[in-house]
Design a protein around this motif. Structure first.
Motif, PDB file in Angstrom:
ATOM      1  N   ASP A 164       0.890  -1.181  -0.048  1.00  0.00           N
ATOM      2  CA  ASP A 164      -0.127  -0.041  -0.046  1.00  0.00           C
ATOM      3  C   ASP A 164       0.816   1.209   0.094  1.00  0.00           C
ATOM      4  N   ARG A 165       1.956   1.290   0.858  1.00  0.00           N
ATOM      5  CA  ARG A 165       2.773   2.334   0.808  1.00  0.00           C
ATOM      6  C   ARG A 165       3.534   2.849  -0.500  1.00  0.00           C
ATOM      7  N   VAL A 166       3.712   1.658  -1.246  1.00  0.00           N
ATOM      8  CA  VAL A 166       4.489   1.957  -2.479  1.00  0.00           C
ATOM      9  C   VAL A 166       3.487   2.160  -3.344  1.00  0.00           C
ATOM     10  N   ASN A 167       2.110   1.574  -3.390  1.00  0.00           N
ATOM     11  CA  ASN A 167       1.175   1.577  -4.373  1.00  0.00           C
ATOM     12  C   ASN A 167       0.658   3.176  -4.570  1.00  0.00           C
ATOM     13  N   GLY A 168       0.796   3.868  -3.347  1.00  0.00           N
ATOM     14  CA  GLY A 168       0.213   5.047  -3.320  1.00  0.00           C
ATOM     15  C   GLY A 168       1.034   5.934  -4.332  1.00  0.00           C
ATOM     16  N   HIS A 169       2.206   5.519  -4.521  1.00  0.00           N
ATOM     17  CA  HIS A 169       3.059   6.322  -5.906  1.00  0.00           C
ATOM     18  C   HIS A 169       2.409   5.919  -7.195  1.00  0.00           C
ATOM     19  N   VAL A 170       2.013   4.631  -7.383  1.00  0.00           N
ATOM     20  CA  VAL A 170       1.595   4.101  -8.694  1.00  0.00           C
ATOM     21  C   VAL A 170       0.151   4.945  -8.995  1.00  0.00           C
ATOM     22  N   GLN A 171      -0.640   5.039  -7.781  1.00  0.00           N
ATOM     23  CA  GLN A 171      -1.885   6.044  -8.084  1.00  0.00           C
ATOM     24  C   GLN A 171      -1.513   7.391  -8.601  1.00  0.00           C
ATOM     25  N   MET A 172      -0.302   8.017  -8.429  1.00  0.00           N
ATOM     26  CA  MET A 172      -0.108   9.306  -8.980  1.00  0.00           C
ATOM     27  C   MET A 172      -0.013   9.172 -10.461  1.00  0.00           C
ATOM     28  N   VAL A 173       0.461   7.999 -10.819  1.00  0.00           N
ATOM     29  CA  VAL A 173       0.520   8.052 -12.457  1.00  0.00           C
ATOM     30  C   VAL A 173      -0.591   7.489 -13.077  1.00  0.00           C
ATOM     31  N   ARG A 174      -1.561   6.746 -12.153  1.00  0.00           N
ATOM     32  CA  ARG A 174      -2.810   6.019 -12.843  1.00  0.00           C
ATOM     33  C   ARG A 174      -3.725   6.991 -13.564  1.00  0.00           C
ATOM     34  N   ALA A 175      -3.591   8.496 -12.967  1.00  0.00           N
ATOM     35  CA  ALA A 175      -4.474   9.612 -13.582  1.00  0.00           C
ATOM     36  C   ALA A 175      -4.163   9.543 -14.968  1.00  0.00           C
ATOM     37  N   TYR A 176      -2.892   9.443 -15.528  1.00  0.00           N
ATOM     38  CA  TYR A 176      -2.406   9.591 -16.852  1.00  0.00           C
ATOM     39  C   TYR A 176      -2.827   8.366 -17.600  1.00  0.00           C
ATOM     40  N   TYR A 177      -2.547   7.359 -17.231  1.00  0.00           N
ATOM     41  CA  TYR A 177      -2.796   6.079 -17.581  1.00  0.00           C
ATOM     42  C   TYR A 177      -4.046   6.003 -18.193  1.00  0.00           C
ATOM     43  N   LEU A 178      -4.901   6.652 -17.357  1.00  0.00           N
ATOM     44  CA  LEU A 178      -6.477   6.406 -17.478  1.00  0.00           C
ATOM     45  C   LEU A 178      -7.083   7.222 -18.451  1.00  0.00           C
ATOM     46  N   GLN A 179      -6.102   8.257 -19.130  1.00  0.00           N
ATOM     47  CA  GLN A 179      -6.610   9.089 -20.208  1.00  0.00           C
ATOM     48  C   GLN A 179      -6.370   8.253 -21.565  1.00  0.00           C
ATOM     49  N   ASP A 180      -5.799   7.175 -21.634  1.00  0.00           N
ATOM     50  CA  ASP A 180      -5.550   6.518 -22.916  1.00  0.00           C
ATOM     51  C   ASP A 180      -6.524   5.399 -23.065  1.00  0.00           C
ATOM     52  N   MET A 181      -7.635   5.439 -23.798  1.00  0.00           N
ATOM     53  CA  MET A 181      -8.602   4.697 -23.862  1.00  0.00           C
ATOM     54  C   MET A 181      -8.182   3.337 -24.608  1.00  0.00           C
ATOM     55  N   GLN A 182      -7.332   3.423 -25.515  1.00  0.00           N
ATOM     56  CA  GLN A 182      -6.684   2.107 -26.048  1.00  0.00           C
ATOM     57  C   GLN A 182      -6.003   1.437 -24.854  1.00  0.00           C
ATOM     58  N   ARG A 183      -5.144   1.914 -24.086  1.00  0.00           N
ATOM     59  CA  ARG A 183      -4.586   1.087 -23.007  1.00  0.00           C
ATOM     60  C   ARG A 183      -5.531   0.702 -22.127  1.00  0.00           C
ATOM     61  N   ILE A 184      -6.555   1.541 -21.744  1.00  0.00           N
ATOM     62  CA  ILE A 184      -7.594   0.712 -20.714  1.00  0.00           C
ATOM     63  C   ILE A 184      -8.298  -0.158 -21.237  1.00  0.00           C
ATOM     64  N   LYS A 185      -8.809  -0.278 -22.498  1.00  0.00           N
ATOM     65  CA  LYS A 185      -9.267  -1.291 -22.883  1.00  0.00           C
ATOM     66  C   LYS A 185      -8.265  -2.688 -23.163  1.00  0.00           C
ATOM     67  N   GLN A 186      -7.163  -2.503 -23.454  1.00  0.00           N
ATOM     68  CA  GLN A 186      -6.402  -3.549 -23.421  1.00  0.00           C
ATOM     69  C   GLN A 186      -5.944  -4.111 -22.015  1.00  0.00           C
ATOM     70  N   ALA A 187      -6.111  -3.205 -21.110  1.00  0.00           N
ATOM     71  CA  ALA A 187      -5.689  -3.743 -19.450  1.00  0.00           C
ATOM     72  C   ALA A 187      -7.009  -4.391 -19.089  1.00  0.00           C
ATOM     73  N   HIS A 188      -8.128  -3.913 -19.603  1.00  0.00           N
ATOM     74  CA  HIS A 188      -9.535  -4.902 -19.289  1.00  0.00           C
ATOM     75  C   HIS A 188      -9.276  -6.323 -19.901  1.00  0.00           C
ATOM     76  N   GLN A 189      -8.642  -6.409 -20.933  1.00  0.00           N
ATOM     77  CA  GLN A 189      -8.633  -7.559 -21.508  1.00  0.00           C
ATOM     78  C   GLN A 189      -7.566  -8.297 -20.794  1.00  0.00           C
ATOM     79  N   GLU A 190      -6.449  -7.887 -20.276  1.00  0.00           N
ATOM     80  CA  GLU A 190      -5.491  -8.451 -19.541  1.00  0.00           C
ATOM     81  C   GLU A 190      -6.097  -9.153 -18.090  1.00  0.00           C
ATOM     82  N   HIS A 191      -7.039  -8.057 -17.596  1.00  0.00           N
ATOM     83  CA  HIS A 191      -7.441  -8.809 -16.567  1.00  0.00           C
ATOM     84  C   HIS A 191      -8.486  -9.808 -16.570  1.00  0.00           C
ATOM     85  N   GLN A 192      -9.135  -9.825 -17.706  1.00  0.00           N
ATOM     86  CA  GLN A 192      -9.971 -10.792 -18.174  1.00  0.00           C
ATOM     87  C   GLN A 192      -9.217 -12.246 -18.322  1.00  0.00           C
TER      88      GLN A 192
END
Lengths: 231, 231
Positions: A164-192
């Motif tokens: 959790d301590r380290v992951n807080g830093h990842v959250q800082m960059v997730r905001a950018y990552y989530l603007q990239d719709m193509q990547r989001i859809k790919q991430a969803h497929q990876e989760h599946q």
């Protein structure tokens, strides 16, 4: 920073017994949402004045953020929001891979039993990224919850706390990552794909899918750094 | 606690530019050396008076120790030294195993190249536990350095920082472990078996030896808890 501090409202502190904790949570949220920019100076006195509190709880909250690595204190100069750089991201994702793959190794049976919960979380991610009603914050929350559930399968609080301590830093960059719709859809497929291996009880397959997902996410974030020069 | 505070001396702070940091280091050292007993109340005002400083640097130092989990703050009651319990030790050693085996997996070539350094560290351990001149503190330092070198082979500061943070708690219990001469000699042999595998370039063998060493150390610490009821 004046505009950023306008977002602070003393009403938020009403009813909070632990002022230090409340201010810590609010400032951390502001850093993670990038209300402050990396390397921006933080004015503790101005924050105390805006919130109508003494300097002590603000100072205590800043010490907690310092201990967690969100800010850095430069003696006799001031307090600054930490930037995240290319090498930080690479190390963050090595750390995540270490912890999440360890969790799959030690907690796979637990996760297999909880698969309905995990499927529900991924459905929430899917609903949040539906093109007609895109909700980036909800998608981020579902993504965080999925990965935290994986780590929680260890049943080890020390491992979870360090993640959790380290992951807080990842959250800082997730905001950018989530603007990239193509990547989001790919991430969803990876989760599946990960969930499919989990459903099959295929531990090695699940580890492979999770490893690929983290590698793809890192590659995407590094490309964002290169394009936007934001960190 | 009066006797414990007698160990604090304002002379120690002479020449230290960062009072907060100096007080933090000293209190952490006292907790790890068990100058405070687990669950003992810490009196910030008495510490400030003994050191001849204002309450602010003491308060700041205690906040840092709180963030690192060495003390716990109970609102409207006080600040207490944290005890270490059976389950804590088990989780600590799972965490260590996760990190140290990850380090062997990713940093084995680096460690193989540094084997002369590691052998020198184990020689220092051996010299410190020589029956005619037993030096528990020196043995502990050599033991800590060996394991930190293993983790450092990852080249990943985030992994190292999280390990150091958790490992501080392990140091609290090493003081007991190092009173058991039979266990110390066994640990020395385990270190040597690990080094032998490292010298042979046998990564899987080195992982197996390190895993066994951590398991034996944990088993010994758990038996100490049962005998002395100290935690």
């Amino acid at each position: 920073m004046d505009n950023n501090l306008d977002a602070l409202d003393k009403q938020e502190l009403a009813g909070r017994q632990d002022l230090k904790e409340a201010i810590y949570e609010r400032l951390k949220q502001m850093i993670m949402r990038r209300d402050f920019t990396p390397n921006e100076r933080i004015d503790a006195v101005a924050i105390a004045e805006k919130l109508g509190v003494s300097r002590t709880p603000v100072r205590d909250a800043l010490n907690m953020l310092d201990a967690e690595g969100f800010i850095k204190t430069v003696p006799r100069q001031g307090i600054y929001v930490k930037g995240i750089y290319r090498q930080d991201l690479i190390e963050l994702f090595q750390f995540r891979e270490m912890v999440e793959l360890y969790a799959l190794e030690s907690g796979f049976q637990t996760l297999h039993q909880q698969r309905e919960d995990l499927i529900a979380i991924v459905h929430r991610f899917e609903a949040a990224i539906a093109s007609t009603s895109y909700d980036g914050v909800r998608a981020m929350e579902a993504d965080i919850e999925l990965h935290r559930r994986i780590v929680a399968s260890t049943g080890n609080r020390i491992v979870m706390d360090s993640y959790d301590r380290v992951n807080g830093h990842v959250q800082m960059v997730r905001a950018y990552y989530l603007q990239d719709m193509q990547r989001i859809k790919q991430a969803h497929q990876e989760h599946q794909s990960f969930l499919a291996a989990l459903e099959d009880g295929d531990k090695e397959g699940a580890k492979l899918q999770l490893k690929r997902h983290l590698e793809e996410t890192l590659a995407n974030l590094l490309s964002i750094i290169d394009i936007y020069k934001v960190f």
